[in-house]
Design a protein around this motif. Structure first.
Motif, PDB file in Angstrom:
ATOM      1  N   SER A 108     -20.930  -6.583  14.288  1.00 20.38           N
ATOM      2  CA  SER A 108     -20.290  -6.380  15.581  1.00 20.38           C
ATOM      3  C   SER A 108     -20.654  -5.017  16.139  1.00 20.38           C
ATOM      4  O   SER A 108     -21.148  -4.134  15.430  1.00 20.38           O
ATOM      5  N   GLU A 110     -18.086  -3.459  18.485  1.00 20.85           N
ATOM      6  CA  GLU A 110     -16.864  -3.679  19.248  1.00 20.85           C
ATOM      7  C   GLU A 110     -16.524  -2.562  20.217  1.00 20.85           C
ATOM      8  O   GLU A 110     -15.636  -2.723  21.053  1.00 20.85           O
ATOM      9  N   LYS A 159     -17.704 -10.444  19.002  1.00 25.92           N
ATOM     10  CA  LYS A 159     -17.732 -10.281  17.552  1.00 25.92           C
ATOM     11  C   LYS A 159     -18.253 -11.561  16.903  1.00 25.92           C
ATOM     12  O   LYS A 159     -17.936 -12.667  17.338  1.00 25.92           O
ATOM     13  N   ASP A 178     -19.477  -2.527  11.300  1.00 26.42           N
ATOM     14  CA  ASP A 178     -19.674  -2.450  12.748  1.00 26.42           C
ATOM     15  C   ASP A 178     -20.760  -1.416  13.021  1.00 26.42           C
ATOM     16  O   ASP A 178     -20.812  -0.362  12.385  1.00 26.42           O
TER      17      ASP A 178
END
Length: 286
Positions: A108, A110, A159, A178
């Motif tokens: 991800s 984010e 995601k 991430d």
């Protein structure tokens, strides 16, 4: 007064008193310039060898840890590392393509929204088109129901998994990190990421890797759960650039450097430095 020594001669009963022998003491304050030429050369050679050996030992210590065979990433000549060098924004655009087509399946980002791409790697229309490719859960509406809609510039990158537990279940217990600030979060920055992506190889003799893991000498412990993610021509670049493994790794590392430090170019511009790659971000000429 110097003490006297008593020396007994064996075989006779006589005793003689002898003064101690005089031992020459070397001069400690002798200067290097006063030494003979041959001794100067010998001392100079010894100093060079000692310094070189210490430097080599230090280099080996930082390059390879004998305890776990972990390699330290080398320093690569990134074009944006110079005092007056900006990020290569064409490389950022290609790096986003690598993230979207290769990395986003597991990792991800984010903290990055589609609007962040505008004026950096994409135009506003291009960024809107990218956002509209995703479906976003929104709501509730006036009836209290949730609904899906096309993405907007204000939406963040989607995601790949709904929760950390789902991510672990899909990756044999490993949690893909991430990537929003991964370059700043790892010692070595883009040097480490580049070395990791291109450093997969067979384990050396005597080293066994558990099933489901892969050997990478740049990863702490050398056993990494991520399969080799890139290879030659893993994708086809929109701008026609040849997608070799090193090119793909370089582009995604540049993209990740920008993601972790989006103010990189603006900070240098604020100090009056030159922008070699982003003329559209310069103030308009009057």
């Amino acid at each position: 007064m110097a003490a006297l020594r008593m020396v007994v001669l064996s075989g006779c009963g006589r005793t003689f008193l002898n003064a101690p022998k005089t031992v020459p003491v070397p001069r400690l304050n002798m200067s290097f310039a006063s030494l003979p030429k041959g001794r100067k050369l010998a001392m100079t050679t010894l100093g060079v060898l000692t310094t070189g050996g210490a430097g080599l030992a230090l280099l080996l210590h930082h390059s390879v840890s004998a305890s776990d065979l972990e390699l330290h990433p080398p320093n690569y000549p990134w074009s944006h590392n110079g005092l007056v060098s900006a990020l290569d924004h064409s490389s950022i655009r290609r790096g986003y393509q690598v993230y979207k087509q290769v990395c986003s399946a597991c990792h991800s980002m984010e903290y990055l929204a589609f609007r962040n791409l505008v004026g950096v790697s994409h135009t506003e229309e291009e960024a809107k088109a990218l956002a509209e490719e995703i479906e976003v859960l929104d709501g509730p509406d006036e009836t209290g129901e949730m609904f899906t809609r096309p993405g907007k510039l204000s939406d963040y990158f989607p995601k790949p998994y709904s929760s950390p537990e789902a991510a672990r279940a899909a990756n044999n217990g490993a949690l893909p990190p991430d990537l929003s600030y991964i370059v700043s979060a790892r010692h070595g920055g883009e040097d480490y990421i580049f070395s990791l992506l291109t450093g997969y190889c067979e384990p050396p003799a005597g080293v066994s890797i558990r099933e489901g893991l892969y050997y990478n000498p740049y990863f702490p412990g050398q056993a990494i759960g991520m399969a080799p993610p890139i290879y030659n021509e893993v994708l086809e670049y929109e701008d026609g650039t040849l997608a070799t493994m090193s090119q793909v790794a370089k582009d995604v590392c540049t993209f990740l450097r920008w993601a972790a430090e989006p103010e990189h170019d603006q900070r240098k511009l604020a100090y009056g430095f030159v922008y070699p790659y982003s003329p559209r971000l310069l103030p308009e000429e009057t």
